[in-house]
Design a protein around this motif. Structure first.
Motif, PDB file in Angstrom:
ATOM      1  N   ARG A 182     -33.999 -79.774 -51.989  1.00 21.63           N
ATOM      2  CA  ARG A 182     -32.861 -80.592 -52.429  1.00 21.63           C
ATOM      3  C   ARG A 182     -33.295 -81.600 -53.503  1.00 21.63           C
ATOM      4  O   ARG A 182     -32.550 -81.869 -54.442  1.00 21.63           O
ATOM      5  CB  ARG A 182     -32.219 -81.286 -51.238  1.00 21.63           C
ATOM      6  N   LEU A 183     -34.488 -82.137 -53.384  1.00 19.39           N
ATOM      7  CA  LEU A 183     -35.009 -83.041 -54.405  1.00 19.39           C
ATOM      8  C   LEU A 183     -35.240 -82.274 -55.707  1.00 19.39           C
ATOM      9  O   LEU A 183     -34.933 -82.772 -56.794  1.00 19.39           O
ATOM     10  CB  LEU A 183     -36.302 -83.694 -53.928  1.00 19.39           C
ATOM     11  N   PHE A 184     -35.760 -81.059 -55.594  1.00 15.64           N
ATOM     12  CA  PHE A 184     -35.980 -80.235 -56.789  1.00 15.64           C
ATOM     13  C   PHE A 184     -34.665 -79.984 -57.530  1.00 15.64           C
ATOM     14  O   PHE A 184     -34.642 -79.920 -58.760  1.00 15.64           O
ATOM     15  CB  PHE A 184     -36.642 -78.902 -56.416  1.00 15.64           C
ATOM     16  N   ALA A 185     -33.566 -79.873 -56.784  1.00 16.81           N
ATOM     17  CA  ALA A 185     -32.256 -79.603 -57.394  1.00 16.81           C
ATOM     18  C   ALA A 185     -31.803 -80.755 -58.300  1.00 16.81           C
ATOM     19  O   ALA A 185     -30.833 -80.601 -59.042  1.00 16.81           O
ATOM     20  CB  ALA A 185     -31.212 -79.337 -56.316  1.00 16.81           C
TER      21      ALA A 185
ATOM     22  N   ASP B  10     -40.507 -84.998 -63.314  1.00 13.38           N
ATOM     23  CA  ASP B  10     -39.449 -85.741 -62.635  1.00 13.38           C
ATOM     24  C   ASP B  10     -39.284 -85.341 -61.164  1.00 13.38           C
ATOM     25  O   ASP B  10     -38.336 -85.752 -60.509  1.00 13.38           O
ATOM     26  CB  ASP B  10     -38.121 -85.627 -63.381  1.00 13.38           C
ATOM     27  N   PHE B  11     -40.234 -84.588 -60.634  1.00  9.17           N
ATOM     28  CA  PHE B  11     -40.228 -84.228 -59.216  1.00  9.17           C
ATOM     29  C   PHE B  11     -41.230 -85.149 -58.536  1.00  9.17           C
ATOM     30  O   PHE B  11     -42.435 -84.905 -58.522  1.00  9.17           O
ATOM     31  CB  PHE B  11     -40.624 -82.756 -59.043  1.00  9.17           C
ATOM     32  N   GLN B  12     -40.705 -86.264 -58.002  1.00  5.66           N
ATOM     33  CA  GLN B  12     -41.573 -87.259 -57.384  1.00  5.66           C
ATOM     34  C   GLN B  12     -40.822 -87.994 -56.285  1.00  5.66           C
ATOM     35  O   GLN B  12     -39.597 -88.064 -56.289  1.00  5.66           O
ATOM     36  CB  GLN B  12     -42.108 -88.228 -58.424  1.00  5.66           C
TER      37      GLN B  12
ATOM     38  N   THR C  66     -33.901 -82.077 -60.611  1.00  8.17           N
ATOM     39  CA  THR C  66     -34.840 -82.118 -61.733  1.00  8.17           C
ATOM     40  C   THR C  66     -34.282 -81.414 -62.965  1.00  8.17           C
ATOM     41  O   THR C  66     -33.364 -80.586 -62.877  1.00  8.17           O
ATOM     42  CB  THR C  66     -36.178 -81.449 -61.360  1.00  8.17           C
ATOM     43  N   ALA C  67     -34.883 -81.726 -64.104  1.00  7.46           N
ATOM     44  CA  ALA C  67     -34.528 -81.046 -65.351  1.00  7.46           C
ATOM     45  C   ALA C  67     -34.861 -79.559 -65.267  1.00  7.46           C
ATOM     46  O   ALA C  67     -34.148 -78.725 -65.827  1.00  7.46           O
ATOM     47  CB  ALA C  67     -35.262 -81.697 -66.520  1.00  7.46           C
ATOM     48  N   ALA C  68     -35.925 -79.212 -64.559  1.00  6.37           N
ATOM     49  CA  ALA C  68     -36.314 -77.800 -64.407  1.00  6.37           C
ATOM     50  C   ALA C  68     -35.218 -77.015 -63.695  1.00  6.37           C
ATOM     51  O   ALA C  68     -34.895 -75.889 -64.086  1.00  6.37           O
ATOM     52  CB  ALA C  68     -37.628 -77.701 -63.642  1.00  6.37           C
ATOM     53  N   TYR C  69     -34.636 -77.599 -62.669  1.00  8.43           N
ATOM     54  CA  TYR C  69     -33.540 -76.940 -61.958  1.00  8.43           C
ATOM     55  C   TYR C  69     -32.352 -76.741 -62.897  1.00  8.43           C
ATOM     56  O   TYR C  69     -31.727 -75.678 -62.896  1.00  8.43           O
ATOM     57  CB  TYR C  69     -33.142 -77.756 -60.728  1.00  8.43           C
ATOM     58  N   GLU C  70     -32.058 -77.746 -63.701  1.00  9.35           N
ATOM     59  CA  GLU C  70     -30.951 -77.653 -64.656  1.00  9.35           C
ATOM     60  C   GLU C  70     -31.180 -76.531 -65.664  1.00  9.35           C
ATOM     61  O   GLU C  70     -30.223 -75.914 -66.136  1.00  9.35           O
ATOM     62  CB  GLU C  70     -30.744 -78.985 -65.384  1.00  9.35           C
ATOM     63  N   ARG C  71     -32.444 -76.248 -65.998  1.00 14.57           N
ATOM     64  CA  ARG C  71     -32.774 -75.160 -66.930  1.00 14.57           C
ATOM     65  C   ARG C  71     -32.681 -73.787 -66.255  1.00 14.57           C
ATOM     66  O   ARG C  71     -32.768 -72.765 -66.915  1.00 14.57           O
ATOM     67  CB  ARG C  71     -34.202 -75.320 -67.464  1.00 14.57           C
ATOM     68  N   GLY C  72     -32.589 -73.767 -64.910  1.00 14.75           N
ATOM     69  CA  GLY C  72     -32.523 -72.493 -64.192  1.00 14.75           C
ATOM     70  C   GLY C  72     -33.785 -72.132 -63.442  1.00 14.75           C
ATOM     71  O   GLY C  72     -33.868 -71.056 -62.840  1.00 14.75           O
ATOM     72  N   ASP C  73     -34.790 -73.008 -63.460  1.00 15.73           N
ATOM     73  CA  ASP C  73     -36.019 -72.759 -62.712  1.00 15.73           C
ATOM     74  C   ASP C  73     -35.729 -72.884 -61.212  1.00 15.73           C
ATOM     75  O   ASP C  73     -34.707 -73.456 -60.817  1.00 15.73           O
ATOM     76  CB  ASP C  73     -37.100 -73.763 -63.111  1.00 15.73           C
ATOM     77  N   GLU C  74     -36.643 -72.375 -60.379  1.00 13.63           N
ATOM     78  CA  GLU C  74     -36.441 -72.410 -58.928  1.00 13.63           C
ATOM     79  C   GLU C  74     -37.708 -72.835 -58.198  1.00 13.63           C
ATOM     80  O   GLU C  74     -38.823 -72.503 -58.614  1.00 13.63           O
ATOM     81  CB  GLU C  74     -36.031 -71.026 -58.403  1.00 13.63           C
TER      82      GLU C  74
ATOM     83  N   PHE D 257     -38.631 -77.031 -41.194  1.00 15.03           N
ATOM     84  CA  PHE D 257     -37.430 -76.784 -41.993  1.00 15.03           C
ATOM     85  C   PHE D 257     -36.975 -78.037 -42.732  1.00 15.03           C
ATOM     86  O   PHE D 257     -36.579 -77.976 -43.890  1.00 15.03           O
ATOM     87  CB  PHE D 257     -36.317 -76.238 -41.095  1.00 15.03           C
ATOM     88  N   PHE D 258     -37.047 -79.205 -42.068  1.00 16.54           N
ATOM     89  CA  PHE D 258     -36.599 -80.434 -42.727  1.00 16.54           C
ATOM     90  C   PHE D 258     -37.479 -80.772 -43.928  1.00 16.54           C
ATOM     91  O   PHE D 258     -37.007 -81.351 -44.905  1.00 16.54           O
ATOM     92  CB  PHE D 258     -36.514 -81.609 -41.749  1.00 16.54           C
ATOM     93  N   LEU D 259     -38.762 -80.382 -43.892  1.00 16.15           N
ATOM     94  CA  LEU D 259     -39.649 -80.613 -45.037  1.00 16.15           C
ATOM     95  C   LEU D 259     -39.208 -79.753 -46.221  1.00 16.15           C
ATOM     96  O   LEU D 259     -39.091 -80.241 -47.348  1.00 16.15           O
ATOM     97  CB  LEU D 259     -41.101 -80.282 -44.670  1.00 16.15           C
TER      98      LEU D 259
END
Length: 188
Positions: free
Chosen positions: A60-63, A178-180, A65-73, A52-54
């Motif tokens: 949370r890191l994905f949240a 930007d997911f790194q 990113t620019a992709a998250y801001e665009r609405g991607d999941e 679960f922690f992984l």
């Protein structure tokens, strides 16, 4: 009143397509989640607490990113369709907003980026088969997280992989540039 457990019904072996499998699921519903691969129904084990922690770290890191801001999941345990006889459920799958909106029309989606956490029950052959399926569906990137060894194997094709560990920087480019992060941050 004495309660008895109802016997577990065996999984069918006569189903040939994803559509037949999904019809069976709707009619007979089974607890748990499954993948369907060329007539085989593969039970997906529930996420263990030590995994679960992984998943939390990655989502949370994905949240950020620019992709998250665009609405991607980047979503856990979502169906990713390969073809008419294969459906996988990656531990985490990336879907664009357009793909998510397209599900409303009933169109089946395929992830461009899958993340799997190696389970105790998976064989090397299972890993290779999953990786091949994701790329057959059009994925550009597959990560296999190996908690026991605190490393991540990155597949950029079914035939090319590179392992990352320790303070090495891992990136989901070109899918999510930007997911790194440093691998040891995932296992901290």
């Amino acid at each position: 009143m004495i309660l008895t457990e109802s016997p577990v019904k065996p999984l069918p072996t006569h189903l040939k397509t994803v559509a037949e499998f999904e019809q069976w699921e709707r009619e007979y519903g089974h607890d748990g989640s499954y993948e369907f691969v060329r007539g085989r129904i593969i039970e997906k084990k529930d996420v263990k607490q030590n995994e679960f922690f992984l998943i939390r770290f990655l989502t949370r890191l994905f949240a950020k990113t620019a992709a998250y801001e665009r609405g991607d999941e980047l979503t856990p345990e979502m169906d990713s369709y390969v073809d008419s006889v294969r459906k996988r459920r990656p531990d985490l799958a990336y879907f664009t907003l357009e793909q998510i909106e397209d599900t409303r029309t009933g169109n089946r989606q395929k992830t461009r980026f899958a993340i799997e956490i190696l389970s105790d029950s998976e064989s090397y052959q299972d890993v290779l088969e999953k990786v091949q399926d994701y790329f057959d569906a059009g994925a550009e990137l597959v990560w296999y997280v190996i908690p026991e060894h605190k490393k991540i194997t990155v597949y950029t094709s079914p035939d090319f992989s590179q392992a990352y560990k320790g303070s090495e920087l891992i990136s989901a480019a070109p899918v999510l540039p930007d997911f790194q992060f440093r691998v040891d941050e995932l296992f901290a």
